[in-house]
Design a protein around this motif. Structure first.
Motif, PDB file in Angstrom:
ATOM      1  N   SER A 217       0.769  -1.285  -0.011  1.00 43.24           N
ATOM      2  CA  SER A 217       0.047   0.309  -0.072  1.00 43.24           C
ATOM      3  C   SER A 217       1.068   1.114   0.072  1.00 43.24           C
ATOM      4  O   SER A 217       2.253   1.149   0.450  1.00 43.24           O
ATOM      5  N   SER A 218       0.227   2.256  -0.495  1.00 43.62           N
ATOM      6  CA  SER A 218       0.953   3.809  -0.295  1.00 43.62           C
ATOM      7  C   SER A 218       0.074   4.559   0.351  1.00 43.62           C
ATOM      8  O   SER A 218      -1.212   4.631   0.406  1.00 43.62           O
ATOM      9  N   ILE A 219       0.649   5.535   0.694  1.00 42.57           N
ATOM     10  CA  ILE A 219      -0.154   6.967   1.054  1.00 42.57           C
ATOM     11  C   ILE A 219      -0.678   7.727  -0.109  1.00 42.57           C
ATOM     12  O   ILE A 219       0.474   8.193  -0.535  1.00 42.57           O
ATOM     13  N   ASP A 220      -1.841   8.210  -0.225  1.00 43.77           N
ATOM     14  CA  ASP A 220      -2.350   8.976  -1.016  1.00 43.77           C
ATOM     15  C   ASP A 220      -2.715  10.504  -0.479  1.00 43.77           C
ATOM     16  O   ASP A 220      -3.487  10.405   0.338  1.00 43.77           O
ATOM     17  N   TYR A 221      -2.070  11.496  -0.934  1.00 43.02           N
ATOM     18  CA  TYR A 221      -2.279  12.714  -0.212  1.00 43.02           C
ATOM     19  C   TYR A 221      -3.260  13.496  -0.772  1.00 43.02           C
ATOM     20  O   TYR A 221      -3.479  13.221  -2.218  1.00 43.02           O
ATOM     21  N   SER A 222      -4.145  14.161  -0.053  1.00 44.72           N
ATOM     22  CA  SER A 222      -5.300  14.821  -0.718  1.00 44.72           C
ATOM     23  C   SER A 222      -4.867  15.919  -1.428  1.00 44.72           C
ATOM     24  O   SER A 222      -3.540  16.522  -1.395  1.00 44.72           O
ATOM     25  N   ASP A 223      -5.419  16.424  -2.613  1.00 49.84           N
ATOM     26  CA  ASP A 223      -5.274  17.615  -3.340  1.00 49.84           C
ATOM     27  C   ASP A 223      -5.542  18.838  -2.580  1.00 49.84           C
ATOM     28  O   ASP A 223      -5.222  19.870  -2.923  1.00 49.84           O
ATOM     29  N   TYR A 224      -6.136  18.674  -1.422  1.00 44.33           N
ATOM     30  CA  TYR A 224      -6.547  19.960  -0.721  1.00 44.33           C
ATOM     31  C   TYR A 224      -5.949  19.969   0.677  1.00 44.33           C
ATOM     32  O   TYR A 224      -5.877  18.703   1.456  1.00 44.33           O
ATOM     33  N   VAL A 225      -5.619  20.870   1.346  1.00 41.89           N
ATOM     34  CA  VAL A 225      -5.668  20.877   2.895  1.00 41.89           C
ATOM     35  C   VAL A 225      -7.028  21.742   3.254  1.00 41.89           C
ATOM     36  O   VAL A 225      -7.405  22.273   2.763  1.00 41.89           O
ATOM     37  N   LEU A 226      -7.389  21.160   4.498  1.00 40.91           N
ATOM     38  CA  LEU A 226      -8.679  21.447   4.875  1.00 40.91           C
ATOM     39  C   LEU A 226      -8.616  22.239   6.221  1.00 40.91           C
ATOM     40  O   LEU A 226      -7.698  22.010   7.132  1.00 40.91           O
ATOM     41  N   SER A 227      -9.370  23.087   6.679  1.00 38.13           N
ATOM     42  CA  SER A 227      -9.690  23.780   7.788  1.00 38.13           C
ATOM     43  C   SER A 227     -11.060  23.369   8.172  1.00 38.13           C
ATOM     44  O   SER A 227     -11.872  22.627   7.595  1.00 38.13           O
ATOM     45  N   GLU A 228     -11.836  23.711   9.153  1.00 40.27           N
ATOM     46  CA  GLU A 228     -12.930  23.569   9.936  1.00 40.27           C
ATOM     47  C   GLU A 228     -13.960  23.988   8.871  1.00 40.27           C
ATOM     48  O   GLU A 228     -15.057  23.424   8.698  1.00 40.27           O
ATOM     49  N   ASN A 229     -13.786  25.050   8.001  1.00 40.20           N
ATOM     50  CA  ASN A 229     -14.765  25.792   7.247  1.00 40.20           C
ATOM     51  C   ASN A 229     -14.320  26.061   5.868  1.00 40.20           C
ATOM     52  O   ASN A 229     -14.879  26.747   5.079  1.00 40.20           O
ATOM     53  N   SER A 230     -13.185  25.723   5.409  1.00 39.29           N
ATOM     54  CA  SER A 230     -12.571  26.246   4.115  1.00 39.29           C
ATOM     55  C   SER A 230     -11.453  25.161   3.793  1.00 39.29           C
ATOM     56  O   SER A 230     -11.238  24.046   4.550  1.00 39.29           O
ATOM     57  N   ARG A 231     -11.223  25.208   2.366  1.00 40.64           N
ATOM     58  CA  ARG A 231      -9.922  24.473   1.997  1.00 40.64           C
ATOM     59  C   ARG A 231      -9.009  25.228   1.152  1.00 40.64           C
ATOM     60  O   ARG A 231      -9.840  26.220   0.359  1.00 40.64           O
ATOM     61  N   MET A 232      -8.049  24.628   0.613  1.00 39.33           N
ATOM     62  CA  MET A 232      -7.068  25.201  -0.231  1.00 39.33           C
ATOM     63  C   MET A 232      -6.376  24.187  -0.845  1.00 39.33           C
ATOM     64  O   MET A 232      -6.128  23.141  -0.405  1.00 39.33           O
ATOM     65  N   MET A 233      -6.058  24.454  -2.140  1.00 42.94           N
ATOM     66  CA  MET A 233      -5.405  23.345  -3.103  1.00 42.94           C
ATOM     67  C   MET A 233      -4.004  23.265  -2.161  1.00 42.94           C
ATOM     68  O   MET A 233      -3.405  24.285  -1.969  1.00 42.94           O
ATOM     69  N   ALA A 234      -3.593  22.075  -2.079  1.00 45.29           N
ATOM     70  CA  ALA A 234      -2.252  21.795  -1.541  1.00 45.29           C
ATOM     71  C   ALA A 234      -1.028  22.441  -2.172  1.00 45.29           C
ATOM     72  O   ALA A 234      -0.103  22.579  -1.662  1.00 45.29           O
ATOM     73  N   GLU A 235      -1.208  22.508  -3.547  1.00 53.48           N
ATOM     74  CA  GLU A 235      -0.239  23.065  -4.281  1.00 53.48           C
ATOM     75  C   GLU A 235      -0.170  24.655  -3.945  1.00 53.48           C
ATOM     76  O   GLU A 235       1.093  25.179  -4.117  1.00 53.48           O
ATOM     77  N   GLU A 236      -1.097  25.171  -4.212  1.00 53.30           N
ATOM     78  CA  GLU A 236      -1.286  26.627  -3.638  1.00 53.30           C
ATOM     79  C   GLU A 236      -0.597  26.888  -1.960  1.00 53.30           C
ATOM     80  O   GLU A 236       0.139  27.926  -1.835  1.00 53.30           O
ATOM     81  N   ALA A 237      -0.988  25.853  -1.113  1.00 50.71           N
ATOM     82  CA  ALA A 237      -0.489  26.079  -0.017  1.00 50.71           C
ATOM     83  C   ALA A 237       0.823  25.794   0.284  1.00 50.71           C
ATOM     84  O   ALA A 237       1.691  26.586   0.980  1.00 50.71           O
ATOM     85  N   LYS A 238       1.420  24.863  -0.462  1.00 46.40           N
ATOM     86  CA  LYS A 238       2.824  24.732  -0.612  1.00 46.40           C
ATOM     87  C   LYS A 238       3.699  26.023  -0.824  1.00 46.40           C
ATOM     88  O   LYS A 238       4.744  26.001  -0.254  1.00 46.40           O
ATOM     89  N   ALA A 308      -9.070  29.321  12.466  1.00 44.30           N
ATOM     90  CA  ALA A 308      -8.797  30.657  11.441  1.00 44.30           C
ATOM     91  C   ALA A 308      -7.767  30.445  10.524  1.00 44.30           C
ATOM     92  O   ALA A 308      -7.840  30.449   9.350  1.00 44.30           O
ATOM     93  N   ARG A 309      -6.395  29.817  10.833  1.00 46.16           N
ATOM     94  CA  ARG A 309      -5.402  29.628  10.214  1.00 46.16           C
ATOM     95  C   ARG A 309      -4.774  28.470  10.155  1.00 46.16           C
ATOM     96  O   ARG A 309      -3.657  27.847   9.749  1.00 46.16           O
ATOM     97  N   LEU A 310      -5.495  27.592  10.836  1.00 49.96           N
ATOM     98  CA  LEU A 310      -5.160  26.058  11.142  1.00 49.96           C
ATOM     99  C   LEU A 310      -5.735  25.202  10.114  1.00 49.96           C
ATOM    100  O   LEU A 310      -6.975  24.959   9.740  1.00 49.96           O
ATOM    101  N   TYR A 311      -4.985  24.653   9.350  1.00 53.42           N
ATOM    102  CA  TYR A 311      -5.312  23.530   8.268  1.00 53.42           C
ATOM    103  C   TYR A 311      -4.627  21.963   8.588  1.00 53.42           C
ATOM    104  O   TYR A 311      -3.779  22.065   9.289  1.00 53.42           O
TER     105      TYR A 311
END
Length: 344
Positions: A217-238, A308-311
């Motif tokens: 098996s391998s680990i598949d990372y989401s395309d998004y980072v998530l917070s309680e009320n929002s999400r952001m593309m992982a590439e953007e966050a990187k 607020a800033r935690l994903y």
């Protein structure tokens, strides 16, 4: 480090002898083990930490919960409660522990309970008005007081149990012979493009018994980072300046997936209970920046830092090459066990 391993070697031999004797007594029926009239799948490892148990249990939840009433039973490592606790809407990570609360939060339609005494925990689950049809035992491979119907042993790619040694010289909680109890052995955290030759070499090293199946098996990372009320593309966050916080056994892949050269990396021990000074330091180092953490750490940090800033970065286990066969083995075990239960 080599000198320390040599010094600790006699203690490792003694520890191996004690755990081997314990397993022998259970195998011979001298020490009694309870079994239950419900499918029970034990997921665990021979080594301490870092093999990917949580995403593997979540895989099983997704696989089984569409057709069965699923319960997950964990000991609730480092929780601030005791005895049997069944998750409810008021539960949190302090009451349940990190992983059980994560299961409860992500899969609200299943039953999640914690009890260091798995025998008592299963009995309590089966006494509920709505009884589970299958029970997943999280991190219970060494819990011999219960005999599971199906054992799933995890070992991490690059850190295989045949290459390890007993605590405290190595990281094994019991000897390699313990792998004989497994129905399935899963090599976790593999490269997604692992070659057939590499898989064959690992199978030879594992040397499974007749009837044991080895999967990768391998680990598949989401395309998004998530917070309680929002999400952001992982590439953007990187690309953004941020603080990456990890309190897991082996945080290297998490950091590598998201970091850029301007990031601040903060590493804490596995299952870390973040103190007021820890939180103050995280805030100081992440002023006007994002904070991204692991999903396991998020369930603790979100109540203490706010959202607020935690994903967090979600992950999933992916079975490589033979996923259909893997699913079929699990479904066949649960289906046959359920059918036998109905017959009796």
């Amino acid at each position: 480090m080599v000198l320390l391993r040599i010094i600790l070697f006699p203690f490792a031999v003694l520890y191996g002898w004690i755990t081997g004797l314990r397993n022998f007594l259970y195998d011979k029926g001298i020490l009694k083990s309870a079994s239950f009239d419900v499918p029970v799948i034990a997921v665990g490892n021979l080594s301490v930490g870092g093999t990917g148990k949580t995403p593997q249990v979540e895989y099983l939840i997704r696989l089984l919960s569409e057709n069965h009433k699923v319960a997950v039973l964990s000991r609730g490592y480092k929780r601030k409660s005791s005895g049997f606790v069944l998750a409810d809407p008021d539960s949190n990570a302090e009451i349940l522990g990190d992983e059980p609360f994560q299961y409860h939060r992500k899969f609200p339609d299943i039953q999640v309970a914690v009890d260091a005494d798995r025998k008592n925990g299963i009995a309590r689950l089966l006494s509920l008005p709505v009884k589970p049809e299958v029970i997943l035992l999280d991190d219970a491979y060494q819990h011999r007081r219960v005999t599971a119907g199906f054992y799933m042993l995890l070992t991490a790619y690059g850190d295989l149990y045949p290459d390890d040694f007993m605590l405290p010289t190595g990281h094994l909680r019991e000897g390699r012979r313990g792998a004989r109890r497994a129905n399935i052995i899963v090599i976790t955290k593999c490269p997604a493009d692992i070659s057939m030759d590499t898989m064959a070499a690992i199978r030879r090293k594992i040397n499974p018994l007749a009837g044991q199946e080895v999967f990768f098996s391998s680990i598949d990372y989401s395309d998004y980072v998530l917070s309680e009320n929002s999400r952001m593309m992982a590439e953007e966050a990187k690309a953004l300046p941020k603080t990456l916080v990890a309190g897991i056994a082996k945080p290297g892949p998490f950091f590598a997936h998201l970091r850029n050269e301007t990031d601040t990396l903060m590493t804490f021990p596995d299952h870390h209970d973040f103190t007021a000074s820890d939180l103050a330091e995280i805030k100081r180092l992440s002023e006007n920046k994002l904070i991204i953490t692991t999903e396991k750490d998020y369930v603790r940090l979100t109540r203490k830092l706010g959202s607020a800033r935690l994903y967090y970065l979600p992950i999933r286990t992916v079975i490589l090459r033979d996923g259909d066969q893997f699913d079929k083995m699990i479904n066949n075990y649960v289906g046959k066990s359920t059918a036998n239960r109905q017959l009796h």
